[in-house]
Design a protein around this motif. Structure first.
Motif, PDB file in Angstrom:
ATOM      1  N   LYS A  28     -14.049  19.157  -0.265  1.00  0.00           N
ATOM      2  CA  LYS A  28     -14.018  19.498  -1.681  1.00  0.00           C
ATOM      3  C   LYS A  28     -15.380  19.935  -2.212  1.00  0.00           C
ATOM      4  CE  LYS A  28      -9.748  17.936  -2.364  1.00  0.00           C
ATOM      5  NZ  LYS A  28      -8.702  18.840  -2.210  1.00  0.00           N
ATOM      6  N   VAL A  29     -16.457  19.408  -1.626  1.00  0.00           N
ATOM      7  CA  VAL A  29     -17.806  19.763  -2.067  1.00  0.00           C
ATOM      8  C   VAL A  29     -18.631  20.199  -0.864  1.00  0.00           C
ATOM      9  CG1 VAL A  29     -17.805  18.248  -4.083  1.00  0.00           C
ATOM     10  CG2 VAL A  29     -18.653  17.396  -1.924  1.00  0.00           C
ATOM     11  N   LEU A  30     -19.639  20.996  -1.097  1.00  0.00           N
ATOM     12  CA  LEU A  30     -20.531  21.477  -0.053  1.00  0.00           C
ATOM     13  C   LEU A  30     -21.955  21.193  -0.506  1.00  0.00           C
ATOM     14  CD1 LEU A  30     -20.662  23.185   2.609  1.00  0.00           C
ATOM     15  CD2 LEU A  30     -21.027  25.150   1.132  1.00  0.00           C
ATOM     16  N   PRO A  31     -22.719  20.404   0.224  1.00  0.00           N
ATOM     17  CA  PRO A  31     -24.060  20.023  -0.223  1.00  0.00           C
ATOM     18  C   PRO A  31     -24.946  21.205  -0.636  1.00  0.00           C
ATOM     19  CG  PRO A  31     -23.446  18.746   1.702  1.00  0.00           C
ATOM     20  CD  PRO A  31     -22.364  19.766   1.494  1.00  0.00           C
ATOM     21  N   GLY A  32     -24.843  22.334   0.066  1.00  0.00           N
ATOM     22  CA  GLY A  32     -25.670  23.491  -0.272  1.00  0.00           C
ATOM     23  C   GLY A  32     -25.341  24.118  -1.615  1.00  0.00           C
ATOM     24  N   LEU A  33     -24.156  23.846  -2.118  1.00  0.00           N
ATOM     25  CA  LEU A  33     -23.712  24.398  -3.399  1.00  0.00           C
ATOM     26  C   LEU A  33     -24.158  23.529  -4.580  1.00  0.00           C
ATOM     27  CD1 LEU A  33     -21.963  26.758  -4.481  1.00  0.00           C
ATOM     28  CD2 LEU A  33     -19.990  25.248  -4.281  1.00  0.00           C
ATOM     29  N   ILE A  34     -24.402  22.244  -4.330  1.00  0.00           N
ATOM     30  CA  ILE A  34     -24.756  21.287  -5.377  1.00  0.00           C
ATOM     31  C   ILE A  34     -26.077  21.691  -6.043  1.00  0.00           C
ATOM     32  CG2 ILE A  34     -25.272  18.855  -5.877  1.00  0.00           C
ATOM     33  CD1 ILE A  34     -22.396  19.439  -4.821  1.00  0.00           C
ATOM     34  N   GLY A  35     -26.082  21.677  -7.371  1.00  0.00           N
ATOM     35  CA  GLY A  35     -27.291  21.996  -8.130  1.00  0.00           C
ATOM     36  C   GLY A  35     -26.997  23.002  -9.222  1.00  0.00           C
ATOM     37  N   THR A  36     -28.049  23.409  -9.921  1.00  0.00           N
ATOM     38  CA  THR A  36     -27.916  24.385 -11.004  1.00  0.00           C
ATOM     39  C   THR A  36     -28.366  25.744 -10.510  1.00  0.00           C
ATOM     40  OG1 THR A  36     -28.228  22.684 -12.679  1.00  0.00           O
ATOM     41  CG2 THR A  36     -28.636  24.964 -13.359  1.00  0.00           C
ATOM     42  N   TRP A  37     -27.540  26.736 -10.799  1.00  0.00           N
ATOM     43  CA  TRP A  37     -27.787  28.116 -10.385  1.00  0.00           C
ATOM     44  C   TRP A  37     -27.964  28.979 -11.625  1.00  0.00           C
ATOM     45  CZ3 TRP A  37     -28.406  29.074  -5.267  1.00  0.00           C
ATOM     46  CH2 TRP A  37     -27.961  28.088  -4.386  1.00  0.00           C
ATOM     47  N   ASP A  38     -29.000  29.770 -11.625  1.00  0.00           N
ATOM     48  CA  ASP A  38     -29.353  30.678 -12.712  1.00  0.00           C
ATOM     49  C   ASP A  38     -28.840  32.071 -12.358  1.00  0.00           C
ATOM     50  OD1 ASP A  38     -30.646  31.069 -15.117  1.00  0.00           O
ATOM     51  OD2 ASP A  38     -32.613  30.539 -14.351  1.00  0.00           O
ATOM     52  N   TYR A  39     -27.858  32.582 -13.106  1.00  0.00           N
ATOM     53  CA  TYR A  39     -27.339  33.919 -12.824  1.00  0.00           C
ATOM     54  C   TYR A  39     -28.455  34.943 -13.042  1.00  0.00           C
ATOM     55  CZ  TYR A  39     -22.427  32.355 -12.821  1.00  0.00           C
ATOM     56  OH  TYR A  39     -21.228  31.766 -12.535  1.00  0.00           O
TER      57      TYR A  39
END
Length: 135
Positions: A28-39
């Motif tokens: 359900k989750v992927l550690p590399g995706l976790i965090g805030t992303w600035d478009y």
């Protein structure tokens, strides 16, 4: 002796089912995706080809993916009318399926994480979004 083997077999089966259930949750989750992303940009696609690109200022549009499989998005709206969305997500292979807090579908993106986890690309049939990880 047969009764003991019977209970050992049941205990082993239960343990296997618990392991399979836990393995399902980890997708359900992927550690590399976790965090805030600035478009940084969004490119419209027409018949799979770039059709125009919009660039964003740092902090203008962000998405945060949390460890508990929730997300929150700050939208690029006028300062007098700040906007945001939030909900839950699940990772299925290279797709991230985002739902709104009320459970309705928001978007399913094909995603790629590049440059040692610093760049996120989210793609649909209609657009490609590029984002950088906030420090």
């Amino acid at each position: 002796m047969k009764s003991r083997n019977y209970w050992l077999l049941i205990a082993l089966a239960v343990l296997c089912l618990v392991k399979l259930g836990a393995a399902g949750d980890s997708s359900k989750v992927l550690p590399g995706l976790i965090g805030t992303w600035d478009y940084t940009s969004m490119t419209a696609l027409k018949n799979g080809k770039p059709f125009g690109t919009v660039h964003f200022q740092p902090g203008q549009w962000t998405v945060t993916f949390n460890q508990d499989a929730t997300w929150a998005m700050k939208l690029p709206s006028p300062p007098a009318k700040p906007g945001s969305l939030n909900g839950s997500y699940a990772v299925n292979g290279r797709d991230v399926d985002m739902k709104l807090a009320n459970g309705s579908p928001y978007q399913t993106f094909r995603f790629a994480i590049q440059q040692d986890g610093k760049i996120l690309t989210l793609t649909t049939k209609e657009s490609t979004i590029s984002a950088s990880r906030e420090q």
